[in-house]
Motif scaffolding. Structure first.
Motif, mmCIF file in Angstrom:
data_model
loop_
_atom_site.group_PDB
_atom_site.id
_atom_site.type_symbol
_atom_site.label_atom_id
_atom_site.label_comp_id
_atom_site.label_asym_id
_atom_site.label_seq_id
_atom_site.Cartn_x
_atom_site.Cartn_y
_atom_site.Cartn_z
ATOM 1 N N ASP A 13 -3.181 9.887 5.114
ATOM 2 C CA ASP A 13 -2.798 8.603 4.978
ATOM 3 C C ASP A 13 -4.131 7.897 4.602
ATOM 4 O OD1 ASP A 13 -1.729 5.888 4.288
ATOM 5 O OD2 ASP A 13 -1.082 5.659 6.287
ATOM 6 N N LEU A 14 -4.713 7.768 3.357
ATOM 7 C CA LEU A 14 -6.054 7.124 2.858
ATOM 8 C C LEU A 14 -5.778 5.858 2.372
ATOM 9 C CD1 LEU A 14 -7.710 10.175 1.295
ATOM 10 C CD2 LEU A 14 -8.585 9.029 3.370
ATOM 11 N N SER A 48 -12.604 1.071 14.678
ATOM 12 C CA SER A 48 -13.096 2.407 14.667
ATOM 13 C C SER A 48 -14.460 2.413 15.363
ATOM 14 C CB SER A 48 -13.026 3.020 13.476
ATOM 15 O OG SER A 48 -13.696 4.400 13.124
ATOM 16 N N SER A 49 -15.031 3.694 15.635
ATOM 17 C CA SER A 49 -16.228 3.941 16.113
ATOM 18 C C SER A 49 -17.047 4.652 14.944
ATOM 19 C CB SER A 49 -16.703 4.677 17.262
ATOM 20 O OG SER A 49 -17.909 4.954 17.641
ATOM 21 N N ASN A 71 -3.904 7.943 9.778
ATOM 22 C CA ASN A 71 -2.961 8.513 10.579
ATOM 23 C C ASN A 71 -3.423 9.728 11.422
ATOM 24 O OD1 ASN A 71 -3.288 10.100 8.196
ATOM 25 N ND2 ASN A 71 -1.169 10.692 8.095
ATOM 26 N N PHE A 72 -4.789 9.777 11.677
ATOM 27 C CA PHE A 72 -5.052 10.592 12.689
ATOM 28 C C PHE A 72 -4.551 10.005 14.312
ATOM 29 C CE2 PHE A 72 -8.943 12.099 10.405
ATOM 30 C CZ PHE A 72 -8.512 13.247 9.711
ATOM 31 N N ILE A 84 -8.960 4.462 13.736
ATOM 32 C CA ILE A 84 -8.970 4.946 12.379
ATOM 33 C C ILE A 84 -10.260 5.732 12.138
ATOM 34 C CG2 ILE A 84 -7.405 3.367 11.194
ATOM 35 C CD1 ILE A 84 -10.084 1.783 10.499
ATOM 36 N N LEU A 85 -10.326 6.587 10.733
ATOM 37 C CA LEU A 85 -11.453 7.180 10.783
ATOM 38 C C LEU A 85 -12.104 6.564 9.492
ATOM 39 C CD1 LEU A 85 -13.799 9.462 11.239
ATOM 40 C CD2 LEU A 85 -12.400 10.898 9.307
#
Length: 112
Positions: A13-14, A48-49, A71-72, A84-85
């Motif tokens: 999921d991007l 996010s980091s 979706n990670f 999130i990433l």
């Protein structure tokens, strides 16, 4: 290079979101920021980091649209939960260059 099917890509999921808050992440092992991204009405604000201190100051990040994997599973980094990433590419000179969009699009828009 390993190949994948379209169905595998569809599982990721991007989405695009706008960075709304940035703080230095003092407890991170490597230089990093804590970043909050507005991913639109459906997903809301996620955090996010990100190790993007080489090319970006907090002031340069605010308002920037970035492409995120949404979706990670959340990941604990020191005392911070990364949800999130935020994606990017390694620059030839080192550091990460953020993946973004050519023109503004609505927050939460999916990458196809």
């Amino acid at each position: 290079m390993q190949t994948i099917d379209l169905e595998d890509f569809d599982k990721v999921d991007l989405r695009v979101g706008t960075i709304i808050q940035v703080e230095n992440f003092e407890k991170a092992r490597k230089p990093a920021y804590k970043i909050w991204v507005d991913l639109g009405e459906e997903l809301g604000v996620k955090k996010s980091s990100a190790q993007v201190t080489h090319w970006y100051t907090p002031e340069r990040l605010i308002g920037r649209q970035v492409i995120c994997v949404c979706n990670f599973k959340p990941r604990q980094i020191a005392d911070f939960m990364s949800e999130i990433l935020i994606t990017g590419f390694t620059a030839a000179e080192g550091g990460i260059i953020l993946a973004s969009v050519e023109r503004p699009v609505p927050n939460g828009s999916k990458l196809h």
